[in-house]
Motif scaffolding. Structure first.
Motif: not given
Length: 200
Positions: A5-8, A61-64, A84-93
């Motif tokens: 995870t990038l972010g916790a 696998l990486v979760v952003l 690498t599979v990266v799950i982008d869980a971000t929102n553009q706030f």
């Protein structure tokens, strides 16, 4: 599978708890360093670890999952994430205070922008359209499974995320590419913050 995870924060922790329940290893990272994550790792047990962002990004696998303005710093200095599979869980706030504001990306979707910062990675948009309190519990309910929208440009990467999240109990729905599907679930899209159940 080893998941980094990038972010916790709440989203990363919710996804990680599902992963650990199903026997996957999770390597957390954040901007404050591994020592700051010691209580979380201790709470989650032997399948959890803390590391630097570069070490977490070496997982299968990486979760952003970091606030939008912190994405460039979060991915700066990472090695190339080729395939690498990266799950982008971000929102553009662009900002949350004093009033929420959406970042102006021109013609790009949020995940297309993220993908541009991660050359070689196979980005799949997922989890961003659900509030953390709907990700954390068991997604299987009497009325059906929690729907999880996803989008991406790589079919194999989407299959990986689909299979993993199905194992967690979600009902993944593939919306297509980062451009077309990403527009549907990013901030302002018609499926953003839509919480639905799928009957089996």
């Amino acid at each position: 599978m080893k998941i980094g995870t990038l972010g916790a924060g709440a989203i990363a922790q919710a996804i990680a708890r599902h992963a650990i329940r199903h026997g996957h290893e999770v390597v957390f990272s954040n901007s404050r360093g591994p020592a700051s994550l010691a209580p979380l790792v201790e709470d989650l047990g032997a399948l959890a670890a803390a590391a630097t962002p570069a070490e977490a990004a070496a997982a299968d696998l990486v979760v952003l999952a970091v606030p939008w303005p912190r994405i460039p710093d979060a991915v700066a200095g990472l090695p190339r994430l080729d395939k690498t599979v990266v799950i982008d869980a971000t929102n553009q706030f662009a900002s949350l205070s004093p009033h929420p504001a959406i970042a102006d990306l021109g013609d790009l979707t949020g995940s297309e922008y993220v993908s541009s910062l991660l050359p070689g990675a196979r980005v799949v948009k997922a989890f961003n359209s659900l509030y953390a309190q709907f990700i954390a519990p068991d997604p299987r309910h009497e009325a059906g499974r929690q729907v999880l929208f996803l989008a991406g440009d790589d079919a194999d990467a989407k299959n990986t995320v689909r299979d993993l999240t199905s194992q967690f109990g979600f009902a993944p729905v593939d919306l297509g590419t980062l451009r077309e599907g990403g527009r549907l679930i990013q901030l302002g899209g018609p499926l953003s913050a839509l919480h639905a159940l799928k009957q089996d």
